[in-house]
Structures are given as C-alpha cells and as structure tokens.
Design an enzyme around this catalytic site. Structure first.
Site, PDB file in Angstrom:
ATOM      1  N   CYS A   1      28.080  -6.590  45.468  1.00  0.00           N
ATOM      2  CA  CYS A   1      27.693  -7.728  45.768  1.00  0.00           C
ATOM      3  C   CYS A   1      26.061  -8.173  45.338  1.00  0.00           C
ATOM      4  CB  CYS A   1      27.554  -8.023  47.281  1.00  0.00           C
ATOM      5  SG  CYS A   1      27.172  -9.787  47.835  1.00  0.00           S
TER       6      CYS A   1
ATOM      7  N   GLU B   1      34.264 -13.771  48.663  1.00  0.00           N
ATOM      8  CA  GLU B   1      33.536 -15.131  48.794  1.00  0.00           C
ATOM      9  C   GLU B   1      33.517 -15.899  49.806  1.00  0.00           C
ATOM     10  OE1 GLU B   1      31.022 -15.499  46.511  1.00  0.00           O
ATOM     11  OE2 GLU B   1      32.078 -13.569  45.765  1.00  0.00           O
TER      12      GLU B   1
HETATM   13 NI    NI Z   1      28.747 -11.090  47.311  1.00  0.00          NI
END
Ligand code: NI
Length: 174
Positions: free
Chosen positions: A95, A140
């Site tokens: 991420c 997401e």
């Molecule tokens: Ni992320």
C-alpha cells in the site's frame, strides 16, 4: 490541478471513513477527482488511490485505479460498493500509505467481485472484476472504510508486521 500528499501509516487520518457523494457533478467533487487522477499519474508504482489516504479535508467515497486491462486508462469509481463476491485467493499486497518499498504481506481476498458505482460523470456503472483487479478494488474499498490491508492479517502476522514497522520507523528517525 494539484498533486495531493499521500498520508503515511501510522497517521490516524487513515482510519477516516469516506462520505457518500450526493452530486458527482459538484465542482468541488470534480476538482478532487482531477487532483486524484493527477496524483496517481505522478506516483510511480502506484496501482490505485483512495480519497481517504490523501490530504483531503473531508474525503468523499472516490477511488482512482490504473486500469489493469487498458494501460493508460484510469478508472474512477464514485461511491463504489461490492454487491457480490465469490472465491478466495491469497496474494501479496502492499500500500502506498504503508511503506510500499519495504512492507508487504499476503492477504486473502475474494477472487471475483461484482461492483456497483458511479463514474466521474455520475453515470451508474456495474461490472465484474477478477483476480488482480478484484484485489485492487477490495483494497481501495477498505481504504474508503478506514481500513488498511494490515488490519486483515492474522494476529501473528500482524505482530510480525508491527515489529518490522517499528524497526523501520526507528531506522528512519536515525
Ligand atoms: Ni492502499
């Protein structure tokens, strides 16, 4: 347009939940979408971004994703929802908000998801995503709910992750 700052773990702002967009055509919403697309384009090795991980005061439910099918195309999802999911598959995930160069982990996700959302013009869209694209959308959507992929790890894996990140953060301070 502007390039937005990507908020880094362990900033508590990453736990914010996105608000549901009522009017996609609102100029403020359109500005955020344009800024998010620009930020995505200027961030290398970035698959997608969610509004909640960016320096936006009150983040709306919006994600922008580099299309894994058509390179160069950006998929913008407003108020995305997963309406059905099937299959389970484990794969490596990282991420942009969690030291992407140093930290990643295997996360179990649905293999296939059916997604309902609005596009950047406010048009309703519905589609099926599989494998990598499905994983990306689930990652997401978690962001938009104030959740990170590390929150999905088992307690053992999470404690390993916390050790690694504590060391990383102390190395950075040195
Ligand atoms: Ni992320």
């Amino acid at each position: 347009m502007a390039i937005l700052k990507i908020i880094q773990y362990p900033n508590p702002l990453l736990k914010r939940k996105a608000y549901r967009v009522k009017d996609v055509k609102d100029p403020r919403v359109q500005q955020i979408i344009a800024d998010m697309i620009e930020t995505l384009a200027h961030t290398s090795n970035c698959a997608a971004l969610a509004a909640t991980q960016l320096a936006i005061d009150i983040p709306p439910s919006i994600t922008v994703i580099n299309s894994p099918v058509n390179p160069g195309e950006v998929i913008c999802l407003v108020n995305p929802e997963i309406i059905s999911a099937s299959g389970k598959v484990s794969d490596v995930e990282g991420c942009m908000s969690v030291y992407p160069a140093e930290i990643n982990a295997v996360v179990e996700r649905s293999q296939k998801v059916q997604v309902k959302a609005q596009d950047r013009t406010g048009e309703l869209i519905e589609f099926i995503a599989e494998d990598y694209f499905a994983r990306c959308i689930q990652h997401e959507l978690d962001h938009l709910n104030g959740m990170l992929y590390i929150d999905r790890l088992s307690p053992l894996k999470k404690s390993r992750f916390l050790k690694k990140i504590t060391k990383l953060l102390s190395d950075i301070k040195r």
